[in-house]
Design an enzyme around this catalytic site. Structure first.
Site, PDB file in Angstrom:
ATOM      1  N   ASP A  36      16.494  20.852  14.487  1.00 43.51           N
ATOM      2  CA  ASP A  36      15.163  21.376  14.818  1.00 43.51           C
ATOM      3  C   ASP A  36      15.277  22.892  14.933  1.00 43.51           C
ATOM      4  O   ASP A  36      16.356  23.437  15.154  1.00 43.51           O
ATOM      5  CB  ASP A  36      14.631  20.796  16.144  1.00 43.51           C
ATOM      6  CG  ASP A  36      13.113  20.805  16.210  1.00 43.51           C
ATOM      7  OD1 ASP A  36      12.502  19.719  16.069  1.00 43.51           O
ATOM      8  OD2 ASP A  36      12.529  21.896  16.381  1.00 43.51           O
ATOM      9  N   ASN A  81      11.973  14.138   9.058  1.00 47.34           N
ATOM     10  CA  ASN A  81      10.688  14.067   9.766  1.00 47.34           C
ATOM     11  C   ASN A  81      10.073  15.426  10.101  1.00 47.34           C
ATOM     12  O   ASN A  81       8.876  15.499  10.371  1.00 47.34           O
ATOM     13  CB  ASN A  81      10.960  13.246  11.047  1.00 47.34           C
ATOM     14  CG  ASN A  81       9.914  13.379  12.092  1.00 47.34           C
ATOM     15  OD1 ASN A  81       8.882  12.712  12.012  1.00 47.34           O
ATOM     16  ND2 ASN A  81      10.130  14.240  13.080  1.00 47.34           N
ATOM     17  N   TYR A 144      -1.455  20.219   3.198  1.00 47.75           N
ATOM     18  CA  TYR A 144      -0.747  19.165   3.941  1.00 47.75           C
ATOM     19  C   TYR A 144      -0.759  17.852   3.155  1.00 47.75           C
ATOM     20  O   TYR A 144       0.274  17.184   3.006  1.00 47.75           O
ATOM     21  CB  TYR A 144      -1.414  18.981   5.301  1.00 47.75           C
ATOM     22  CG  TYR A 144      -0.715  17.991   6.217  1.00 47.75           C
ATOM     23  CD1 TYR A 144       0.445  18.340   6.886  1.00 47.75           C
ATOM     24  CD2 TYR A 144      -1.233  16.706   6.414  1.00 47.75           C
ATOM     25  CE1 TYR A 144       1.080  17.441   7.731  1.00 47.75           C
ATOM     26  CE2 TYR A 144      -0.612  15.804   7.260  1.00 47.75           C
ATOM     27  CZ  TYR A 144       0.554  16.179   7.921  1.00 47.75           C
ATOM     28  OH  TYR A 144       1.179  15.277   8.752  1.00 47.75           O
ATOM     29  N   LYS A 148       2.459  15.758   1.610  1.00 41.05           N
ATOM     30  CA  LYS A 148       2.822  14.411   2.068  1.00 41.05           C
ATOM     31  C   LYS A 148       2.762  13.387   0.927  1.00 41.05           C
ATOM     32  O   LYS A 148       3.529  12.415   0.920  1.00 41.05           O
ATOM     33  CB  LYS A 148       1.912  13.998   3.230  1.00 41.05           C
ATOM     34  CG  LYS A 148       2.152  14.818   4.492  1.00 41.05           C
ATOM     35  CD  LYS A 148       3.588  14.732   4.980  1.00 41.05           C
ATOM     36  CE  LYS A 148       3.805  15.392   6.327  1.00 41.05           C
ATOM     37  NZ  LYS A 148       5.180  15.277   6.833  1.00 41.05           N
TER      38      LYS A 148
END
Ligand code: NAD
Length: 250
Positions: A36, A81, A144, A148
């Protein structure tokens, strides 16, 4: 299901990624490789395993993945993710915003997936976090949604490439999930204000308005579904998209 396994999780400091780290540790994953850009939040996670490698940086930076490839060792599971949500109608969307989103959601996903495929043991299982936005178009969501949709296709290609080694790759496509991702969006700040500063009420209103089941998912619910896709119970499932959106995309 994950007993004695090593799992890589990106975007692990918050929301769905943090819930996945918890879920896999609780299910017996013994080694976690957590990536992260938020080092403080990553290190603040309290997990049911002590063998945790923290890698701080930007998933879109190839140097971060060189570090992971040098340090992580073989992987049994990966939850790819990390992602961000930026938006705007196409006619008003700056190229800078488009590129910023694609850098994380697409370049970052490619680099994560390449490393995961390189480090994957035979019979490893990977899950990529896509979104119902990658399936159902909405105005104002071009960057976005396109990122995706691409994540879904990346998962399918990787599933074909990994199959000869028993490596399974699936995508999960959540609808609304109650995580901090919403807090950075200006319209959400307005919605919270409309609900007298009650964030939970604003999330509940969005869930009621968007999905037939009338609510958002929790990060823990999505994490349990990811854990299923990673488990041997899903041994014949590869190249699929698990749509978990309360019926939003119907
Ligand atoms: P979140 O903001 O709570 O967590 C995202 C995490 O990713 C954060 O810890 C953040 O620091 C990290 N991150 C972001 N950009 C990064 C980068 N460039 N490098 C490294 N780390 C980075 O959000 P979330 O809702 O848990 O989102 C997780 C994934 O789920 C995202 O891919 C998101 O698009 C997807 N998703 C979320 C929802 C939702 O409603 N929350 C719905 C569908 C899909």
């Amino acid at each position: 299901m994950a007993s004695g396994k090593t799992a890589l999780i990106t975007g692990a400091a918050s929301g769905i990624g943090a819930a996945c780290a918890q879920a896999l540790a609780e299910r017996g994953a013994t080694r976690l490789v957590l990536v992260d850009r938020d080092e403080a939040a990553l290190r603040a996670l309290e997990l049911a395993t002590e063998d945790v490698l923290h890698v701080t940086g930007d998933v879109a930076d190839p140097a971060l993945w060189e570090e992971v490839e040098a340090l992580a060792g073989p992987l049994d599971h990966a939850v790819l993710n990390a992602g961000i949500g930026l938006g705007g109608p196409i006619a008003e969307l700056s190229f800078e915003t488009w590129r910023a989103l694609m850098a994380v959601n697409l370049d970052g996903m490619f680099l994560s997936l390449r490393t995961a495929m390189r480090l994957a043991n035979d019979n490893a299982a990977l899950v990529l976090t896509a979104s119902a936005a990658g399936i159902k178009p909405e105005a104002g969501n071009a960057a976005y949604a396109a990122s995706k949709a691409a994540v879904i296709q990346l998962a399918k290609v990787a599933a074909k490439e990994g199959a000869s080694r028993g490596i399974r790759v699936n995508a999960i496509a959540p609808g609304g999930v109650d995580t901090p991702i919403w807090d950075a969006m200006p319209f959400f700040a307005g919605l919270v204000e409309q609900h007298g500063g009650d964030r939970a009420a604003a999330i509940a209103a969005m869930g009621k308005g968007s999905a037939p089941l009338g609510r958002f998912a929790t990060a823990e619910e999505i994490a349990a579904q990811v854990a299923f896709l990673l488990s041997d119970e899903a041994a014949t499932i590869t190249g699929t998209v698990l749509v978990s959106d309360g019926g939003y995309s119907l």
